[in-house]
Scaffold this motif. Structure first.
Motif, PDB file in Angstrom:
ATOM      1  N   LEU A  80       5.315  -7.529   5.769  1.00 33.30           N
ATOM      2  CA  LEU A  80       5.073  -6.241   5.130  1.00 33.30           C
ATOM      3  C   LEU A  80       6.366  -5.662   4.564  1.00 33.30           C
ATOM      4  CD1 LEU A  80       3.208  -3.868   4.452  1.00 33.30           C
ATOM      5  CD2 LEU A  80       3.652  -2.957   6.748  1.00 33.30           C
ATOM      6  N   GLY A  81       7.461  -5.792   5.314  1.00 31.26           N
ATOM      7  CA  GLY A  81       8.738  -5.290   4.826  1.00 31.26           C
ATOM      8  C   GLY A  81       9.172  -5.980   3.542  1.00 31.26           C
ATOM      9  N   VAL A  82       8.978  -7.296   3.477  1.00 33.64           N
ATOM     10  CA  VAL A  82       9.327  -8.037   2.257  1.00 33.64           C
ATOM     11  C   VAL A  82       8.486  -7.552   1.084  1.00 33.64           C
ATOM     12  CG1 VAL A  82       9.280 -10.319   1.167  1.00 33.64           C
ATOM     13  CG2 VAL A  82      10.148 -10.072   3.503  1.00 33.64           C
ATOM     14  N   ALA A  83       7.191  -7.363   1.300  1.00 35.43           N
ATOM     15  CA  ALA A  83       6.315  -6.899   0.223  1.00 35.43           C
ATOM     16  C   ALA A  83       6.728  -5.524  -0.286  1.00 35.43           C
ATOM     17  CB  ALA A  83       4.869  -6.877   0.713  1.00 35.43           C
ATOM     18  N   LEU A  84       7.124  -4.649   0.638  1.00 34.74           N
ATOM     19  CA  LEU A  84       7.500  -3.288   0.238  1.00 34.74           C
ATOM     20  C   LEU A  84       8.818  -3.240  -0.524  1.00 34.74           C
ATOM     21  CD1 LEU A  84       6.473  -1.137   3.344  1.00 34.74           C
ATOM     22  CD2 LEU A  84       5.446  -1.151   1.063  1.00 34.74           C
ATOM     23  N   TRP A  85       9.615  -4.301  -0.473  1.00 32.53           N
ATOM     24  CA  TRP A  85      10.830  -4.305  -1.263  1.00 32.53           C
ATOM     25  C   TRP A  85      10.538  -4.487  -2.753  1.00 32.53           C
ATOM     26  CZ3 TRP A  85      15.824  -3.692  -2.309  1.00 32.53           C
ATOM     27  CH2 TRP A  85      16.659  -3.269  -1.266  1.00 32.53           C
ATOM     28  N   GLY A  86       9.397  -5.097  -3.094  1.00 32.10           N
ATOM     29  CA  GLY A  86       9.137  -5.367  -4.501  1.00 32.10           C
ATOM     30  C   GLY A  86       8.085  -4.500  -5.145  1.00 32.10           C
ATOM     31  N   LEU A  87       6.994  -4.249  -4.422  1.00 29.18           N
ATOM     32  CA  LEU A  87       5.861  -3.532  -5.015  1.00 29.18           C
ATOM     33  C   LEU A  87       6.241  -2.170  -5.601  1.00 29.18           C
ATOM     34  CD1 LEU A  87       2.849  -3.674  -5.593  1.00 29.18           C
ATOM     35  CD2 LEU A  87       2.429  -2.717  -3.315  1.00 29.18           C
ATOM     36  N   PRO A  88       7.050  -1.355  -4.912  1.00 22.21           N
ATOM     37  CA  PRO A  88       7.421  -0.064  -5.514  1.00 22.21           C
ATOM     38  C   PRO A  88       8.152  -0.195  -6.843  1.00 22.21           C
ATOM     39  CG  PRO A  88       7.875  -0.051  -3.161  1.00 22.21           C
ATOM     40  CD  PRO A  88       7.534  -1.457  -3.525  1.00 22.21           C
ATOM     41  N   LEU A  89       8.985  -1.223  -6.994  1.00 23.83           N
ATOM     42  CA  LEU A  89       9.673  -1.405  -8.276  1.00 23.83           C
ATOM     43  C   LEU A  89       8.678  -1.659  -9.401  1.00 23.83           C
ATOM     44  CD1 LEU A  89      12.843  -3.598  -7.564  1.00 23.83           C
ATOM     45  CD2 LEU A  89      12.746  -1.183  -8.199  1.00 23.83           C
ATOM     46  N   ALA A  90       7.681  -2.503  -9.117  1.00 21.89           N
ATOM     47  CA  ALA A  90       6.661  -2.776 -10.136  1.00 21.89           C
ATOM     48  C   ALA A  90       5.933  -1.490 -10.516  1.00 21.89           C
ATOM     49  CB  ALA A  90       5.680  -3.818  -9.617  1.00 21.89           C
ATOM     50  N   LEU A  91       5.674  -0.650  -9.533  1.00 18.50           N
ATOM     51  CA  LEU A  91       4.956   0.605  -9.807  1.00 18.50           C
ATOM     52  C   LEU A  91       5.824   1.600 -10.574  1.00 18.50           C
ATOM     53  CD1 LEU A  91       3.030   1.051  -6.435  1.00 18.50           C
ATOM     54  CD2 LEU A  91       2.120   0.334  -8.663  1.00 18.50           C
ATOM     55  N   VAL A  92       7.145   1.569 -10.365  1.00 14.73           N
ATOM     56  CA  VAL A  92       8.028   2.417 -11.171  1.00 14.73           C
ATOM     57  C   VAL A  92       7.923   2.026 -12.641  1.00 14.73           C
ATOM     58  CG1 VAL A  92      10.445   2.978 -11.663  1.00 14.73           C
ATOM     59  CG2 VAL A  92       9.643   2.952  -9.304  1.00 14.73           C
ATOM     60  N   GLY A  93       7.763   0.714 -12.898  1.00  8.73           N
ATOM     61  CA  GLY A  93       7.572   0.267 -14.278  1.00  8.73           C
ATOM     62  C   GLY A  93       6.292   0.787 -14.894  1.00  8.73           C
ATOM     63  N   VAL A  94       5.281   1.047 -14.042  1.00  9.25           N
ATOM     64  CA  VAL A  94       4.000   1.574 -14.527  1.00  9.25           C
ATOM     65  C   VAL A  94       4.036   3.087 -14.635  1.00  9.25           C
ATOM     66  CG1 VAL A  94       1.517   1.699 -14.044  1.00  9.25           C
ATOM     67  CG2 VAL A  94       2.791  -0.397 -13.528  1.00  9.25           C
ATOM     68  N   PHE A  95       4.752   3.749 -13.711  1.00 11.52           N
ATOM     69  CA  PHE A  95       4.828   5.218 -13.685  1.00 11.52           C
ATOM     70  C   PHE A  95       6.289   5.658 -13.792  1.00 11.52           C
ATOM     71  CE2 PHE A  95       1.229   3.905 -11.014  1.00 11.52           C
ATOM     72  CZ  PHE A  95       0.179   4.475 -11.726  1.00 11.52           C
ATOM     73  N   PRO A  96       6.873   5.597 -14.990  1.00 10.11           N
ATOM     74  CA  PRO A  96       8.309   5.874 -15.151  1.00 10.11           C
ATOM     75  C   PRO A  96       8.634   7.370 -15.221  1.00 10.11           C
ATOM     76  CG  PRO A  96       7.370   5.248 -17.254  1.00 10.11           C
ATOM     77  CD  PRO A  96       6.251   5.178 -16.258  1.00 10.11           C
ATOM     78  N   GLU A  97       8.343   8.085 -14.159  1.00 12.83           N
ATOM     79  CA  GLU A  97       8.655   9.506 -14.055  1.00 12.83           C
ATOM     80  C   GLU A  97       9.539   9.715 -12.836  1.00 12.83           C
ATOM     81  OE1 GLU A  97       7.813  11.673 -16.301  1.00 12.83           O
ATOM     82  OE2 GLU A  97       6.521  10.329 -17.474  1.00 12.83           O
ATOM     83  N   GLN A  98      10.459  10.701 -12.890  1.00  7.67           N
ATOM     84  CA  GLN A  98      11.419  10.858 -11.802  1.00  7.67           C
ATOM     85  C   GLN A  98      10.759  11.138 -10.453  1.00  7.67           C
ATOM     86  OE1 GLN A  98      14.267  14.075 -11.999  1.00  7.67           O
ATOM     87  NE2 GLN A  98      15.757  12.923 -10.770  1.00  7.67           N
ATOM     88  N   PRO A  99       9.785  12.067 -10.338  1.00  8.57           N
ATOM     89  CA  PRO A  99       9.177  12.303  -9.017  1.00  8.57           C
ATOM     90  C   PRO A  99       8.531  11.037  -8.450  1.00  8.57           C
ATOM     91  CG  PRO A  99       8.628  14.086 -10.525  1.00  8.57           C
ATOM     92  CD  PRO A  99       9.249  13.012 -11.341  1.00  8.57           C
ATOM     93  N   ALA A 100       7.799  10.306  -9.308  1.00  5.79           N
ATOM     94  CA  ALA A 100       7.163   9.071  -8.844  1.00  5.79           C
ATOM     95  C   ALA A 100       8.211   8.036  -8.436  1.00  5.79           C
ATOM     96  CB  ALA A 100       6.254   8.503  -9.941  1.00  5.79           C
ATOM     97  N   ALA A 101       9.282   7.931  -9.215  1.00  8.95           N
ATOM     98  CA  ALA A 101      10.330   6.945  -8.916  1.00  8.95           C
ATOM     99  C   ALA A 101      10.986   7.243  -7.574  1.00  8.95           C
ATOM    100  CB  ALA A 101      11.377   6.942 -10.022  1.00  8.95           C
ATOM    101  N   LEU A 102      11.257   8.505  -7.299  1.00 11.75           N
ATOM    102  CA  LEU A 102      11.889   8.869  -6.027  1.00 11.75           C
ATOM    103  C   LEU A 102      10.994   8.526  -4.840  1.00 11.75           C
ATOM    104  CD1 LEU A 102      13.476  12.300  -7.035  1.00 11.75           C
ATOM    105  CD2 LEU A 102      14.694  10.168  -6.556  1.00 11.75           C
ATOM    106  N   VAL A 103       9.706   8.830  -4.976  1.00 11.60           N
ATOM    107  CA  VAL A 103       8.767   8.544  -3.882  1.00 11.60           C
ATOM    108  C   VAL A 103       8.622   7.038  -3.691  1.00 11.60           C
ATOM    109  CG1 VAL A 103       6.361   8.733  -3.129  1.00 11.60           C
ATOM    110  CG2 VAL A 103       7.508  10.719  -4.129  1.00 11.60           C
ATOM    111  N   LEU A 104       8.461   6.318  -4.798  1.00 13.52           N
ATOM    112  CA  LEU A 104       8.261   4.873  -4.703  1.00 13.52           C
ATOM    113  C   LEU A 104       9.488   4.160  -4.131  1.00 13.52           C
ATOM    114  CD1 LEU A 104       6.353   4.317  -8.060  1.00 13.52           C
ATOM    115  CD2 LEU A 104       5.437   3.943  -5.761  1.00 13.52           C
TER     116      LEU A 104
END
Length: 562
Positions: free
Chosen positions: A304-328
């Motif tokens: 799970l830790g390995v998966a969480l290192w990558g998935l948020p980055l992919a989602l930042v590419g989908v939602f490129p807004e500062q609040p979303a980026a900070l949370v992700l």
């Protein structure tokens, strides 16, 4: 019932922190790690800003790669030094070297010196940083006695790593707002020196190690670490996933700058803020990871830790807004906390202690190469396809690999659970109880299972001793001088007198019920027990007491007169 389980988990989590604080050696070792990694994160932020000002996103990636390549080459070659003797002394040298190199970088920037000098000093500092974690990771098991305590130590270290992940970039953010990069470098140098001073006070009674070989022996020692990894598929799996996570980490050093400046428009302080968000998530994740103490599912949590290192980055590419980026990005910190606890604990349990620093050196080499490749790959993808596409492409790597490895990691949990059961049995034997975790794990890995029928003799008085036995289940009688002098039950050991005194068996042990035993061969038993002063003292005292009970005491065998 669920409430009781929850309160039990909470108690174990709290005990993880209190046990480390009560142990002076663990406390100093852990605080030194906090200083070292606070320095590393602050240094990374400052170096990224220097590189971006020098040549843009591509320069950040190239500097990231060039900084890591020497470390990747040297880490496996230099890590044998930590297996030769006192590992905390290696850490003192490493921390002092980092402090000097980082301080020199601060002076160079303050005097507007050549940027190439800063990069060269960054390489030196990174080589030292690459050696810090293998030596520290190999030191922790030596300061622990059980797998539970080692997990606790890794929980605490993971928490401190998370705090450093937050404090380092946050400190850099504050300093950059009121000063310049040279001040960030100077503060990082001070943190490294503090780490060295703490390690000077670590004191423990360690097992003796072989004298350091000279000349080409260093290469042979490094090869021993590689062979240890090559012969253990489960260890290989952990290292491959760690390399994938590190590639993503290298990409993050580029993305944090490029996303802040080019995608979000928040400037240099925004780059530090994104990294600080990772730190916030890491702190929160470390608090949650403390509940993994006593868990039998470290392999699953590692995935799970390995998966969480990558998935948020992919989602930042989908939602490129500062609040979303900070949370992700905060979720990346959570994944980092899970990897620190589960990954380092699993490696510490799977690799032999005599080559443990070398195995961690191989890990750091893979990490260094992967970080460099990740930084360069991220900068290239940004140039070719844009920031959003690069985020998605790199972000999907870790989740896919974690999913593929899920079943094997869950099977690994069962293997570690069986080892813990064997260790618990051995620790019920008083003379084995003082052994540090690496030594008793070595015994547990070499245990042989033996079934004995009721009435059958296990050992006979007068025969040559070749093994030590521990009762796993059932009962047995000890017969000495023609009479039953003791009854053995689960957790009792026997057969040590002939091994420790180099005599024949002094009594007969016969099963009074169906008996299940775990046996340790003489060489392995003596190497562990006599290699550690507290267990030696306990064993000799126990032998004297036993001989008083059922036989005449024989003097210790003296070497023949010259």
């Amino acid at each position: 019932m669920a409430e009781a389980r929850g309160s039990g988990r909470l108690a174990l989590a709290a005990a993880a922190f209190t046990s480390n604080w009560r142990n002076p050696n663990l406390r100093r070792a852990q605080l030194s790690f906090l200083g070292a990694w606070t320095a590393e994160w602050a240094f990374t932020v400052a170096l990224g800003i220097v590189a971006y000002a020098d040549g843009g996103a591509l320069a950040v990636g190239l500097v990231g790669l060039l900084r890591m390549v020497p470390s990747a080459i040297l880490a496996p070659l230099l890590s044998p030094f930590a297996d030769r003797g006192r590992r905390e002394r290696v850490l003192v040298v490493v921390s002092a070297a980092r402090g000097v190199a980082t301080g020199a970088a601060a002076i160079t920037v303050a005097l507007a010196g050549p940027t190439l000098v800063v990069y060269a000093l960054a390489v030196l500092s990174t080589i030292a940083a690459t050696l810090f974690r293998p030596a520290h990771s190999a030191l922790l098991p030596t300061l622990c006695r059980t797998g539970h305590e080692l997990t606790s130590a890794n929980v605490v270290r993971g928490m401190l790593d998370s705090v450093a992940t937050l404090v380092g970039p946050l400190l850099a953010t504050v300093l950059l707002a009121v000063a310049d990069v040279s001040v960030v470098f100077a503060v990082a140098a001070g943190a490294s020196i503090w780490a060295a001073l703490l390690l000077l006070r670590v004191r423990y009674d360690g097992a003796p190690r072989a004298a350091a070989p000279r000349g080409p022996g260093l290469l042979r020692e490094a090869a021993d670490g590689i062979r240890a990894v090559a012969g253990r598929p489960d260890l290989q799996l952990i290292l491959v996933l760690a390399a994938a996570q590190s590639l993503t980490r290298g990409a993050l050093t580029v993305f944090s700058v490029v996303v802040a400046i080019e995608l979000l428009g928040t400037g240099e302080p925004g780059a530090a803020a994104l990294m600080a968000a990772v730190g916030v998530g890491a702190v929160a994740g470390s608090l949650a990871a403390s509940f993994l103490v006593g868990s039998g599912r470290l392999g699953g949590w590692f995935a799970l830790g390995v998966a969480l290192w990558g998935l948020p980055l992919a989602l930042v590419g989908v939602f490129p807004e500062q609040p979303a980026a900070l949370v992700l990005l905060a979720f990346i910190g959570v994944g980092n906390a899970l990897i620190d606890v589960a990954g380092f604990t699993l490696i510490g349990r799977l690799a032999p202690d005599e080559v443990l620093a070398r195995v961690f050196g191989i890990l750091e080499s893979l990490v260094a190469v992967s970080i460099g490749v990740g930084a360069l790959l991220a900068s290239a993808l940004v140039q070719w396809f844009g920031v959003e596409a690069a985020l998605i492409a790199i972000g999907l790597l870790c989740p896919v690999l974690a999913l593929v490895a899920w079943r094997r990691l869950r099977r690994l949990d069962g293997t570690v659970g069986d080892l813990d059961g064997a260790i618990h049995l051995l620790q019920r034997v008083p003379m084995l109880a003082p052994l540090p975790l690496p030594a008793i794990e070595q015994l547990a890995r070499g245990l042989e299972s033996i079934a004995v029928h009721s009435g059958q003799a296990v050992i006979t008085e007068g025969e040559i001793g070749d093994r030590f036995y521990v009762v796993e289940s059932g009962r047995a009688d000890v017969v000495g001088d023609g009479r039953v002098v003791a009854t053995l039950a689960e957790g009792d050991g026997f057969g040590e007198i002939a091994l420790l005194r180099r005599t024949r068996r002094t009594a007969t042990v016969r099963a009074s019920t169906a008996l299940r035993l775990r046996a340790i061969d003489a060489e392995r038993f003596l190497l562990a027990v006599l290699g550690y002063a507290p267990s030696t003292e306990a064993a000799l005292a126990h032998v004297g007491d036993e001989l008083d009970r059922y036989g005449p005491r024989e003097p210790l065998e003296e070497p023949p007169a010259p």
